[in-house]
Design an enzyme around this catalytic site. Structure first.
Site, mmCIF file in Angstrom:
data_model
loop_
_atom_site.group_PDB
_atom_site.id
_atom_site.type_symbol
_atom_site.label_atom_id
_atom_site.label_comp_id
_atom_site.label_asym_id
_atom_site.label_seq_id
_atom_site.Cartn_x
_atom_site.Cartn_y
_atom_site.Cartn_z
ATOM 1 N N CYS A 139 50.463 -2.564 -21.287
ATOM 2 C CA CYS A 139 51.062 -3.210 -21.335
ATOM 3 C C CYS A 139 50.806 -4.554 -20.243
ATOM 4 O O CYS A 139 51.569 -4.419 -18.905
ATOM 5 C CB CYS A 139 52.429 -3.579 -21.462
ATOM 6 S SG CYS A 139 53.323 -4.748 -20.803
ATOM 7 N N CYS A 142 53.667 -6.229 -18.372
ATOM 8 C CA CYS A 142 54.410 -5.309 -17.745
ATOM 9 C C CYS A 142 53.401 -5.565 -16.377
ATOM 10 O O CYS A 142 53.862 -5.405 -15.419
ATOM 11 C CB CYS A 142 54.651 -4.193 -18.763
ATOM 12 S SG CYS A 142 55.120 -4.203 -20.020
ATOM 13 N N ASP A 143 52.366 -4.959 -16.377
ATOM 14 C CA ASP A 143 51.793 -4.752 -15.164
ATOM 15 C C ASP A 143 50.590 -5.282 -14.311
ATOM 16 O O ASP A 143 50.476 -4.388 -13.494
ATOM 17 C CB ASP A 143 51.164 -2.854 -15.693
ATOM 18 C CG ASP A 143 52.012 -1.791 -16.151
ATOM 19 O OD1 ASP A 143 53.290 -1.938 -15.796
ATOM 20 O OD2 ASP A 143 51.997 -1.186 -17.156
#
Ligand code: NDP
Length: 317
Positions: A139, A142-143
């Site tokens: 992701c 997300c990261d």
């Protein structure tokens, strides 16, 4: 499965992507008093995407997170009972159907809408486990933040991979896009964006066979033209490794009762969200190996709620 029945409902919806929330909007407006369990990832996959530019009605685009919050609010406005919790088992042998939540609470329902979506796939390399949370991710939104001004690799050649590579290119200094074929499968517009982004380096015909690093990912072992006579080993130095190679449908807990195809996508009667079990409907990515779009998921969520309403009406429940 526990035998404690805590609650009886007319319409239970499992999953909180565009399919689940849309089903909840329609079902609550039809007075079915739906209960929706949000599952492992409240808001579903779109909460981890960047901007959604192709959902009709948003000429400027909208963030996935914002859209899902809006859908949830809209469902709640009409009285949908939206709860945190994961469906962990099912007994669909006869109506009312029994769904276990979080391994303990059992809900009995007359109709069930399965909108559990799909989950990102991994390559299956032991190194992906070894470096989980230490440089391996599925992701980018997300990261990605952790890789500002660093070097990362994205694996895959579809729209997701291109989207992730473009997003990461806005943060990282260099993005390798590792594609196993000599071409990208992504839509033309995405391909063009990738190709004109100077800090994305597309590595066609490369496969990843391992990762290396002392305290986290420091590089990847690749093979160029794997299995061919001119095959060649290539190592690249990277700080992060992102998977974008497709998804697996989350149909596992229903498989004993519900027909799926060989990859696990729930089979529905063509043109409808009906499954092989009466009163059980499937909507969104869990039943869609082809389109997998927010708009199609929302459409099938709407259809599932309308079907549930008609089913209950016919049964006089
Ligand atoms: P796809 O199935 O379209 O693409 C998967 C990619 O991963 C392919 O390039 C495939 O390679 C590659 N791949 C699969 N397994 C491996 C492996 N073991 N090793 C290396 N590479 C591998 O999945 P996506 O998630 O990209 O897209 C799914 C659907 O969602 C599509 O319909 C897409 O159009 C849509 N989508 C649309 C977006 C948008 O419109 N903005 C954004 C994201 C997705 P190969 O080509 O060799 O099979």
């Amino acid at each position: 499965m526990s035998n404690t029945t805590n609650e009886k409902v007319r319409c239970l919806i499992i999953g909180s992507g565009p399919a689940g929330y849309t089903a909840a909007i329609y079902a609550s407006r039809a007075n079915l008093n739906p209960v929706l369990y949000e599952g492992m990832q409240p808001g579903g996959q779109l909460t981890t995407t960047t901007d959604i530019e192709n959902f009709p009605g948003y000429p400027e685009g909208i963030s996935g997170f914002e859209m899902m919050e809006d859908l949830k609010k809209q469902a709640m406005r009409f009285g949908a009972d939206i709860r945190l919790g994961i469906a962990t088992a099912s007994d669909l042998s006869q109506a009312p159907y029994k769904i276990t939540i979080d391994g303990e609470k059992v809900i009995e329902t007359e109709t069930l809408i399965i909108s559990t979506g799909a989950t990102a796939k991994y390559l299956g390399l032991p190194d992906e486990q070894k470096y989980a949370g230490m440089g391996v991710s599925a992701c980018a939104t997300c990261d990605g933040f952790f890789y500002r001004k660093k070097t990362v690799a994205v694996v895959g050649g579809g729209d997701t991979a291109c989207e992730e590579a473009l997003y990461l290119a806005s943060l990282a200094s260099l993005v390798y896009l590792i594609v196993r074929k000599p071409f990208l499968r992504a839509s033309k517009v995405m391909q063009e964006r990738v190709m004109r982004t100077p800090n994305i380096k597309v590595m066609f015909e490369h496969n990843t066979i391992g990762l290396f690093g002392e305290n986290g990912v420091e590089g990847a072992h690749l093979v160029y033209r794997m299995g061919e006579e001119d095959e060649e080993k290539v190592d690249i130095a990277i700080d992060g490794f992102f998977l974008a190679i497709g998804h697996t449908p989350n149909s596992g807990i229903f498989k004993e009762w519900i027909e799926t195809d060989e990859t696990g996508y729930i089979k529905t009667v063509p043109g409808t969200p009906r499954t092989n079990v009466p009163g059980v409907f499937a909507a969104g990515d869990v039943a869609d190996p082809h389109y997998r779009q927010a708009i199609t998921a929302a459409g099938t969520g709407c259809m599932a709620a309308i079907e549930a309403e008609r089913y209950l009406l016919e049964k006089g429940i």
